[in-house]
Scaffold this active site. Structure first.
Site, PDB file in Angstrom:
ATOM      1  N   GLU A 203       0.793  -1.034  -0.191  1.00 53.64           N
ATOM      2  CA  GLU A 203       0.085  -0.014  -0.039  1.00 53.64           C
ATOM      3  C   GLU A 203       0.768   1.171  -0.195  1.00 53.64           C
ATOM      4  OE1 GLU A 203      -2.505  -0.134   3.293  1.00 53.64           O
ATOM      5  OE2 GLU A 203      -2.707   1.984   3.507  1.00 53.64           O
ATOM      6  N   ASP A 205       0.455   5.393   0.778  1.00 55.45           N
ATOM      7  CA  ASP A 205      -0.683   6.072   1.283  1.00 55.45           C
ATOM      8  C   ASP A 205      -0.056   7.433   0.948  1.00 55.45           C
ATOM      9  OD1 ASP A 205      -2.152   4.264   2.684  1.00 55.45           O
ATOM     10  OD2 ASP A 205      -0.727   4.224   4.580  1.00 55.45           O
ATOM     11  N   GLU A 208      -3.130  11.034   3.940  1.00 58.71           N
ATOM     12  CA  GLU A 208      -4.114  10.543   5.039  1.00 58.71           C
ATOM     13  C   GLU A 208      -3.963  11.904   5.760  1.00 58.71           C
ATOM     14  OE1 GLU A 208      -4.202   6.289   6.182  1.00 58.71           O
ATOM     15  OE2 GLU A 208      -2.196   6.757   6.179  1.00 58.71           O
ATOM     16  N   HIS A 219       3.952   1.369   2.365  1.00 51.00           N
ATOM     17  CA  HIS A 219       3.751   0.122   3.325  1.00 51.00           C
ATOM     18  C   HIS A 219       4.352  -0.961   2.476  1.00 51.00           C
ATOM     19  CE1 HIS A 219       1.344   1.691   6.585  1.00 51.00           C
ATOM     20  NE2 HIS A 219       0.959   2.657   5.954  1.00 51.00           N
TER      21      HIS A 219
END
Ligand SMILES: *[C@@H]1O[C@H](CO)[C@@H](O)[C@H](O)[C@H]1NC(C)=O
Ligand SMILES: *[C@@H]1O[C@H](CO)[C@@H](O)[C@H](O)[C@H]1NC(C)=O
Length: 429
Positions: A203, A205, A208, A219
């Protein structure tokens, strides 16, 4: 659709059917692909609601297979049979889910419910966001996850719904609350809102954030596609650093990295106003096939380009981007496990970034109240220690019951998503 349902009824073990009460119609959200500044082309893309938010009922009628917390054990004695007996339904986006397109290329997500995904990948990514209605404890998120483009239909014949119905979700937390994984229901061992399996994948991001805090975080995982986990591989609890995925990631949160005046109400990046968020993926040789070495961040607000804030700690070389060295130094100083590095860090993340699905969401955090983003975390440690303070929010503000009662009308607007070569998607006035 009806033919498909009937067919699988007659044949026994197929699954994850399509409901026929509501026609599925995806909201349009064109994104732009750019080759040079001012030279962008709109692509006719749309978004789809994740299947986890959909009504799940028996194929033969209105009876729930899942009532919001429990599975019907008659329809769902086991995962395979359940997937054969149950259908996921088309969504009424605006009425049921509060998902609207206020103008072309913009998507508004209300806090009442959540989630969406489209698809795409680029070396560079820009979008405009309005987080002015996102209070402490709420997270408006834009990220990539390494889902199958077709929602898992080709790899899992039990999945008859596919990307059109938002199936195949996975992320680096290996979520266990996903109702269907690998074309089977996750009904076995279901308790406290999670089944025996989780669904893992890498993932990235991009964004956020809420009014008071923001982070961007790669990640990586040890697997290169959506993978179902069980037991140790899911990385639960004390096995956090033995699982398939780097659940912590290597985050750049300006407040946590030592600049407490950079992002927030009236600050350098003023969250009371819309802002363009730019993320650059830079490789070692400057080509799309090179190894990922740095993830950079810029903001554009009121016609001004604002570079990301610098780190401000002894023990971390000044930097405003995410690199393997930044991660190593940050994890060492903050006494965090560098599982990011152990799973291959930027190099692995870069490879996984080549086939990702774009996900847009708004959510609150039933596990740890979003304290990891906007407050002190872990909450029982001294906030004056490096890495503990992440934002100004009261740790109690993010309790789901509190935030849902205090801010039911919260929403986020995402618009003007663009991707393309470095330097092509934005310019200052
Ligand atoms: C469970 O499903 C069966 C048929 O599939 C249905 O007859 C029954 O009413 C359902 N139970 C509940 C509690 O909804
Ligand atoms: C562990 O994690 C998975 C997925 O993240 C979840 O579904 C499961 O219930 C958790 N608990 C145990 C004891 O495996």
């Amino acid at each position: 659709m009806r033919a498909l349902t009937t067919l699988s009824f007659a044949s026994l073990a197929l699954g994850q059917q399509i409901g026929t009460y509501n026609t599925e119609k995806h909201p349009e959200m064109p994104i732009e692909v750019c080759t040079a500044p001012g030279s962008c082309q709109k692509e006719a893309t749309s978004v789809v609601l994740d299947s986890n938010w959909r009504w799940t009922h028996v194929t033969s009628g209105y009876t729930n297979c899942f009532d919001g917390s429990e599975w019907n054990t008659t329809a769902c004695p086991d995962g395979k049979t359940c997937a054969a007996n149950c259908a996921i339904e088309g969504a009424d986006y605006s009425t049921t889910y509060g998902i609207t397109t206020p103008s072309s290329g913009a998507l508004q997500l209300k806090f009442v419910t959540k989630n969406d995904n489209g698809q795409n990948v680029g070396s560079r990514f820009t979008l405009d966001v309005d987080v002015s209605k996102l209070a402490c404890g709420i997270n408006g998120a834009v990220y990539f996850s390494e889902m199958d483009e077709d929602g898992g239909m080709a790899r899992f014949p039990g999945n008859k719904a596919g990307a059109k119905y938002g199936t195949g979700y996975c992320d680096s937390q290996c979520p266990g609350d996903i109702k269907f994984i690998n074309g089977e229901a996750n009904s076995e061992g279901w308790s406290d809102g999670a089944g025996k399996y989780g669904t893992c994948c890498s993932e990235m991001d991009i964004w956020e954030a809420n009014l008071d805090a923001t982070a961007y975080t790669p990640h990586p995982c040890s697997v290169y596609e959506q993978t179902r986990c069980e037991g140790t591989d899911c990385g639960n609890g004390s096995e956090r650093y033995s699982g398939m995925c780097d659940k912590d990631g290597c985050d750049f949160n300006s407040f946590r990295m030592g600049n407490k005046e950079f992002y927030g109400t009236g600050m350098t990046v003023d969250t009371t106003k819309p802002v363009t968020v730019v993320t650059q993926f830079v490789t070692d040789d400057g080509t799309d096939t090179g190894n990922l070495k740095s993830i950079k961040r810029f903001y554009v607000q009121d016609g001004k380009v604002i570079p990301n804030s610098n780190t401000n700690f002894d023990g971390i070389d000044p930097a405003n981007d995410v690199t393997d060295q930044f991660c190593e130094q940050q994890k060492t100083l903050f006494q965090d496990n560098n599982y990011f590095g152990k799973l291959g860090g930027m190099g692995v993340m870069g490879k996984q970034l080549t086939k990702m699905v774009l996900v847009l969401s708004i959510w609150d955090d039933h596990a740890v109240s979003m304290n990891w983003l906007d407050s002190n975390f872990p909450t029982d440690e001294d906030p004056s220690q490096p890495g503990i303070a992440r934002g100004r929010c009261d740790p109690a503000a993010g309790l789901p019951a509190t935030v849902e009662a205090a801010h039911p009308d919260a929403y986020v607007v995402y618009s003007n998503i663009k991707f393309g070569a470095i330097g092509s998607t934005f310019s200052a006035n």
